[in-house]
Design an enzyme around this catalytic site. Structure first.
Site, mmCIF file in Angstrom:
data_model
loop_
_atom_site.group_PDB
_atom_site.id
_atom_site.type_symbol
_atom_site.label_atom_id
_atom_site.label_comp_id
_atom_site.label_asym_id
_atom_site.label_seq_id
_atom_site.Cartn_x
_atom_site.Cartn_y
_atom_site.Cartn_z
ATOM 1 N N HIS A 149 -1.617 -24.777 -5.714
ATOM 2 C CA HIS A 149 -2.206 -25.358 -4.720
ATOM 3 C C HIS A 149 -1.275 -26.635 -4.616
ATOM 4 C CE1 HIS A 149 -6.196 -23.720 -6.166
ATOM 5 N NE2 HIS A 149 -5.934 -22.667 -5.179
ATOM 6 N N ASP A 157 -5.801 -27.160 -13.756
ATOM 7 C CA ASP A 157 -7.656 -26.814 -12.861
ATOM 8 C C ASP A 157 -7.563 -25.147 -13.667
ATOM 9 O OD1 ASP A 157 -7.106 -28.957 -11.030
ATOM 10 O OD2 ASP A 157 -7.073 -27.640 -8.855
HETATM 11 C C1 GBP Z 1 -15.918 -32.048 -7.050
HETATM 12 O O1 GBP Z 1 -15.178 -32.655 -6.462
HETATM 13 O O2 GBP Z 1 -16.695 -31.899 -7.969
HETATM 14 N N1 GBP Z 1 -16.734 -29.630 -7.341
HETATM 15 C C2 GBP Z 1 -15.571 -30.261 -6.540
HETATM 16 C C3 GBP Z 1 -14.906 -30.133 -5.069
HETATM 17 C C4 GBP Z 1 -10.377 -27.708 -7.873
HETATM 18 S S1 GBP Z 1 -9.254 -28.809 -6.093
HETATM 19 C C5 GBP Z 1 -13.466 -29.845 -5.129
HETATM 20 C C6 GBP Z 1 -13.142 -28.698 -5.827
HETATM 21 O O3 GBP Z 1 -13.767 -27.516 -5.347
HETATM 22 N N2 GBP Z 1 -11.997 -28.890 -6.754
HETATM 23 C C7 GBP Z 1 -11.400 -27.691 -7.220
HETATM 24 C C8 GBP Z 1 -12.498 -26.845 -8.547
HETATM 25 O O4 GBP Z 1 -12.291 -26.332 -8.749
HETATM 26 N N3 GBP Z 1 -13.589 -27.443 -9.303
HETATM 27 C C9 GBP Z 1 -13.932 -27.186 -9.925
HETATM 28 C C10 GBP Z 1 -15.201 -27.183 -9.699
HETATM 29 O O5 GBP Z 1 -16.299 -27.259 -8.894
HETATM 30 O O6 GBP Z 1 -16.162 -26.696 -10.586
HETATM 31 N N4 GBP Z 1 -7.924 -27.088 -4.238
HETATM 32 O O7 GBP Z 1 -7.654 -28.811 -4.148
HETATM 33 C C11 GBP Z 1 -8.626 -27.427 -5.207
HETATM 34 O O8 GBP Z 1 -7.633 -26.396 -6.362
HETATM 35 C C12 GBP Z 1 -7.455 -26.311 -3.393
HETATM 36 C C13 GBP Z 1 -5.878 -26.892 -3.234
HETATM 37 C C14 GBP Z 1 -8.124 -25.541 -3.346
HETATM 38 C C15 GBP Z 1 -5.652 -25.449 -2.410
HETATM 39 C C16 GBP Z 1 -7.592 -24.330 -2.699
HETATM 40 C C17 GBP Z 1 -6.497 -24.324 -2.264
HETATM 41 BR BR1 GBP Z 1 -6.083 -23.164 -0.741
HETATM 42 ZN ZN ZN Z 2 -6.326 -25.551 -7.515
#
Ligand code: GBP
Ligand code: ZN
Length: 254
Positions: free
Chosen positions: A56, A132
């Protein structure tokens, strides 16, 4: 071994790992190269390796820039989508940062090529960099995998590390995660206490990282799928079903 935590973007963490005997260093997920280079200068270390947890952009997005700026930098990771990759690693692969031993753990689910890195300098406790896959009090979304895989990652792989292993994760999500953890287990006193501890940390502008594997086993619902209060919350008994139900509920938890 010295570990310098470097905040990046809105809630990402990069980690500068220094072997103080040889002054060799490695950087985990250098998404903000300028911040990394400044820390490398300040610490007066030789940056030799990038450890990438997954492809990512908010983790691997700085790799190309880093290799342009630092000669002979080696780039480790488990996925061909990682920029500037030079050393593709798999489960159990080992290498060193100066005198620090590194072991790679393959933890597919958030992405198919996710790697966690376990570091051991011969001291009392090890450290694991979990990207992650494992967050404090939570885990990554299952973008490219299944509950069965995350069960294996959290319970059979990371959960088998010693309780005193320090956990360095990829994002500062701990307080949001604990709010969900409290929803799952309203009577869990360890969760209540951790919320207070993390609130104080964040109010002082400090990170809630590192945690430990032992702490996560007390507060992280995704590491507690075998605990009856968590099973009761999900109305499931099979541990993979519990994992699936928790992730599904948290995906939309506000
Ligand atoms: C929060 O801010 O608390 N719930 C999050 C919202 C990792 S970043 C942001 C979110 O969904 N974050 C991701 C995650 O797995 N969170 C755990 C959870 O919500 O419980 N990312 O930046 C994310 O992996 C990304 C980058 C994703 C490229 C897809 C691509 Br393609
Ligand atoms: Zn990620």
């Amino acid at each position: 071994m010295k570990i310098k935590l470097l905040p990046a973007l809105s809630d990402n963490y990069m980690y500068l790992i220094i072997d103080e005997d040889t002054r060799e260093a490695a950087i985990v997920d250098p998404v903000a190269p300028e911040t990394v280079l400044k820390a490398v200068q300040e610490e007066n270390v030789k940056l030799k390796k990038i450890l990438t947890t997954h492809h990512h952009w908010d983790h691997a997005g700085g790799n190309e820039d880093m290799v342009k700026k630092v000669p002979d930098l080696e780039v480790y990771g488990g996925d061909d989508r990682i920029g500037a990759l030079t050393h593709k690693v798999k489960m159990g692969d080992k290498f060193t940062i100066g005198k620090i031993n590194v072991e790679c753990l393959f933890t597919p689910c958030h992405t198919t090529g996710h790697i966690c890195y376990v570091l051991d300098d011969g001291g009392d406790s090890s450290s694991v960099f979990t990207g992650d896959t494992l967050f404090s009090a939570g885990c990554g979304r299952f973008f490219e995998g299944t509950a069965e895989q995350m069960f294996r990652n959290l319970i059979e792989v990371l959960g088998k590390l010693p309780d005193d292993t320090k956990v360095f994760c990829g994002h500062e999500y701990t307080l949001q995660n604990l709010r969900y953890a409290k929803h799952v287990e309203p009577n869990n006193v360890d969760i209540q206490q951790r919320i207070e501890w993390c609130r104080e940390k964040r109010e002082n502008g400090e990170p809630t990282v590192p945690s430990t594997i032992g702490i996560e086993k007390l507060i992280n619902p995704f590491m507690r799928v075998g605990i009856s209060s968590v099973q009761q919350h999900t109305q499931k008994e099979n541990l993979v079903d519990v994992m699936h139900a928790l992730r599904k509920e948290k995906d939309t938890f506000k």
